[in-house]
Design a protein around this motif. Structure first.
Motif, PDB file in Angstrom:
ATOM      1  N   TYR A 294       0.800  -1.272  -0.109  1.00 46.82           N
ATOM      2  CA  TYR A 294       0.035  -0.058  -0.048  1.00 46.82           C
ATOM      3  C   TYR A 294       0.815   1.182  -0.181  1.00 46.82           C
ATOM      4  CZ  TYR A 294      -4.343  -2.301  -0.274  1.00 46.82           C
ATOM      5  OH  TYR A 294      -5.446  -2.795  -0.462  1.00 46.82           O
ATOM      6  N   GLU A 295       2.115   1.127   0.582  1.00 39.56           N
ATOM      7  CA  GLU A 295       2.926   2.297   0.679  1.00 39.56           C
ATOM      8  C   GLU A 295       3.330   2.450  -0.878  1.00 39.56           C
ATOM      9  OE1 GLU A 295       6.392   1.809   3.266  1.00 39.56           O
ATOM     10  OE2 GLU A 295       4.895   1.681   4.733  1.00 39.56           O
ATOM     11  N   LYS A 296       3.582   1.562  -1.510  1.00 38.40           N
ATOM     12  CA  LYS A 296       4.175   1.428  -2.971  1.00 38.40           C
ATOM     13  C   LYS A 296       2.899   2.098  -3.890  1.00 38.40           C
ATOM     14  CE  LYS A 296       5.906  -1.794  -5.935  1.00 38.40           C
ATOM     15  NZ  LYS A 296       6.342  -3.300  -6.237  1.00 38.40           N
ATOM     16  N   TYR A 297       1.916   1.669  -3.484  1.00 37.61           N
ATOM     17  CA  TYR A 297       0.601   2.301  -4.305  1.00 37.61           C
ATOM     18  C   TYR A 297       0.750   3.873  -3.937  1.00 37.61           C
ATOM     19  CZ  TYR A 297      -4.447   2.452  -5.627  1.00 37.61           C
ATOM     20  OH  TYR A 297      -5.708   2.616  -6.447  1.00 37.61           O
ATOM     21  N   GLN A 298       0.806   4.100  -2.927  1.00 36.70           N
ATOM     22  CA  GLN A 298       0.753   5.679  -2.558  1.00 36.70           C
ATOM     23  C   GLN A 298       1.738   6.429  -3.282  1.00 36.70           C
ATOM     24  OE1 GLN A 298      -1.246   7.797  -0.937  1.00 36.70           O
ATOM     25  NE2 GLN A 298      -2.632   5.924  -0.362  1.00 36.70           N
ATOM     26  N   ALA A 299       2.953   5.776  -3.530  1.00 40.47           N
ATOM     27  CA  ALA A 299       4.099   6.288  -3.765  1.00 40.47           C
ATOM     28  C   ALA A 299       4.030   6.549  -5.503  1.00 40.47           C
ATOM     29  CB  ALA A 299       5.537   5.562  -3.671  1.00 40.47           C
ATOM     30  N   GLN A 301       1.275   6.813  -7.145  1.00 34.35           N
ATOM     31  CA  GLN A 301       0.393   7.766  -7.433  1.00 34.35           C
ATOM     32  C   GLN A 301       1.125   9.231  -7.598  1.00 34.35           C
ATOM     33  OE1 GLN A 301      -2.852   7.116  -4.631  1.00 34.35           O
ATOM     34  NE2 GLN A 301      -4.013   6.176  -6.284  1.00 34.35           N
ATOM     35  N   ASN A 302       2.192   9.298  -6.908  1.00 29.25           N
ATOM     36  CA  ASN A 302       2.705  10.665  -6.995  1.00 29.25           C
ATOM     37  C   ASN A 302       3.417  10.844  -8.374  1.00 29.25           C
ATOM     38  OD1 ASN A 302       2.375  11.085  -4.368  1.00 29.25           O
ATOM     39  ND2 ASN A 302       4.124  10.229  -3.535  1.00 29.25           N
ATOM     40  N   LYS A 360      -7.447  10.323 -10.368  1.00 32.25           N
ATOM     41  CA  LYS A 360      -6.615   9.591  -9.405  1.00 32.25           C
ATOM     42  C   LYS A 360      -6.487   7.888  -9.798  1.00 32.25           C
ATOM     43  CE  LYS A 360      -5.355   9.310  -4.515  1.00 32.25           C
ATOM     44  NZ  LYS A 360      -5.921   9.247  -3.217  1.00 32.25           N
TER      45      LYS A 360
END
Ligand SMILES: Cc1cc2nc3c(=O)[nH]c(=O)nc-3n(C[C@H](O)[C@H](O)[C@H](O)COP(=O)(O)O)c2cc1C
Length: 459
Positions: A294-299, A301-302, A360
């Motif tokens: 999930y951290e990777k998913y957030q990153a 998106q950046n 998004k």
């Protein structure tokens, strides 16, 4: 009892980060090397290492210029642009692989059946039976105006032309050359028997093609036929012609409804429900732990480009989002572009989508479902979508390329194999055999191209 086996395709396009807009700038992305042969050879080798059925190569023949009525955002953010030819790297990739299939996208709206039949037959020879065709009718206005039309044809006309287009190529591929036409008889100075090579004499609304076909029968004759119709007309077209369909859904419920409908339509066309394989598109985001994924998913998106994705979504839906407030809800209407892409954000039973939220979502994997988690969790979802959703396989999209494929092949494929739901080796020689089992080198007898024997000639 053997478990239901799933199939995999790698979804790619000859552009930098085509399905995750803006990811070309991500440190792990090599999509800017799409103009280099080694990028394609590496990617093909990776997919074959993962025992994928095929590399599916998407394509558009124009720019995404609905947004602001200009191609500027598409140029600035590499929105499926540059858009290089989808077919030209195939023979090179075939030379470094033995089993992987290749499914280029070619539009029936802008190609000519006589020339296209020759092109795909040639590729089927050179790949020794590993070619498919993703049949599209195209959705961008910019394609129409650059390819000799005044404007994009209405969807109904596009599908009517596609239907006749396929009738012509079936006649060329299936009926024009008898299997034993080529005799190589040196003694009698005869390469092929003229009595066994037939004209097709096609006369129709859109095409007049006397034939005969320019190419002797290739291993599969007709390449494996993929389609992605989503509108009622598009679904009927797929149900009649396609051996496999691609679909994009963001829920299991939506997939189940689609699969049920497409199988019913296939049966209504006089075919078997399982004559058509359904491949939902997924974007895997893999981590060693769920939290890491999930951290990777957030990153990731950046790295998505907001304006680039707005331009992509404008092209997909036919709506100029440069005129929208980001917090405005997306309007539900009928479009001549890709209805399914608009419906994802307007007919979601669970919520309404603002433009900002849709962007998004659409920026990674063109809005398709994301399977985020550990390899085991992703394998669980794959199993669920295959059993509950009745998917036959998956069309794996990428965030960064070809790293997403590499991670999937290294971590998820072994998990699928350990569960006994995915091959450890290829079953057949040709792509159709790998998809439908040994002995199915040619189109099924229930397919309209075989059933009706269109020209009345013997095969
Ligand atoms: C996974 C997937 C990939 C697609 N790839 C292409 C493509 O490469 N080129 C194209 O013109 N259309 C592509 N399409 C669009 C379809 O061909 C089709 O136009 C779309 O699904 C809408 O269906 P409809 O025309 O029946 O409304 C794709 C659709 C899906 C779901």
């Amino acid at each position: 009892m053997t478990k239901k086996q799933i199939h995999l395709n790698g979804f790619i396009q000859n552009s930098p980060s085509p399905h995750s807009t803006g990811l070309w700038k991500h440190e792990k992305d090599h999509g800017t090397r799409h103009n280099r042969l080694d990028y394609w050879l590496d990617t093909a080798r990776t997919l074959e290492r993962g025992k994928f059925d095929a590399m599916f190569i998407a394509d558009v023949l124009g720019t995404y210029s609905v947004y602001g009525d200009s191609h500027e955002a598409a140029v600035e953010h590499a929105v499926q642009l540059p858009a290089h030819d989808p077919t030209l790297a195939i023979t090179a990739m075939a030379s470094v692989t033995r089993h992987l299939g290749f499914a280029p996208t070619i539009s029936t709206t802008y190609a000519q059946p006589y020339a296209l039949a020759r092109q795909l037959s040639t590729l089927d020879h050179l790949t020794e039976g590993r070619v498919a065709w993703n049949v599209v009718t195209s959705y961008l206005e910019s394609e129409a105006v650059n390819l000799g039309l005044e404007t994009r044809l209405p969807k109904e006309m596009r599908y009517n032309r596609a239907d006749e287009f396929l009738e012509v190529v079936y006649k060329l591929w299936e009926d024009s050359w008898e299997s034993d036409a080529v005799v190589y008889d040196r003694e009698h100075d005869t390469f092929a028997d003229p009595k066994k090579v037939h004209p097709i004499n096609h006369h129709g609304e859109s095409f007049n093609v006397p034939g005969p076909h320019l190419v002797e029968p290739s291993p599969q004759r007709t390449p494996v036929l993929f389609q992605a119709g989503a509108s009622p007309k598009g679904r009927d077209f797929a149900a009649k012609h396609a051996e496999a369909v691609f679909t994009k859904n963001h829920s299991l419920e939506a997939l189940s409804a689609y699969v049920k409908d497409i199988r019913e339509r296939t049966v209504a066309q006089g075919r078997q429900a399982d004559d058509i394989k359904v491949f939902p598109m997924i974007l895997p985001i893999i981590g060693r732990t769920e939290a890491e994924a999930y951290e990777k998913y957030q990153a990731l998106q950046n790295s998505v480009s907001y304006e680039g994705t707005a331009a992509l979504l404008s092209g997909h839906t036919g709506i100029d989002f440069s005129q929208y407030d980001p917090d405005q809800y997306i309007e539900d209407l009928e479009t001549e572009a890709v209805q399914g892409n608009l419906d994802m954000y307007t007919k979601d039973p669970n919520r309404r989508w603002t433009l900002r939220e849709a962007i998004k979502n659409h920026g990674l994997g063109n809005g398709t479902v994301k399977f985020v988690g550990t390899p085991e969790q992703i394998a669980d979802r794959i199993e669920e979508w295959a059993s509950v959703g009745d998917a036959d396989g998956f069309n794996v999209a990428q965030s960064y390329s070809p790293g997403t494929f590499e991670e999937f092949v290294d971590h998820v494929v072994p998990e699928l194999q350990a569960r006994g739901i995915y091959r450890t080796d290829y079953e057949g020689e040709t792509l159709r055999e790998n998809m439908f089992g040994k002995g199915s080198r040619h189109l099924a007898d229930s397919h309209p191209a075989r059933r009706s024997n269109l020209t009345g000639q013997p095969y």
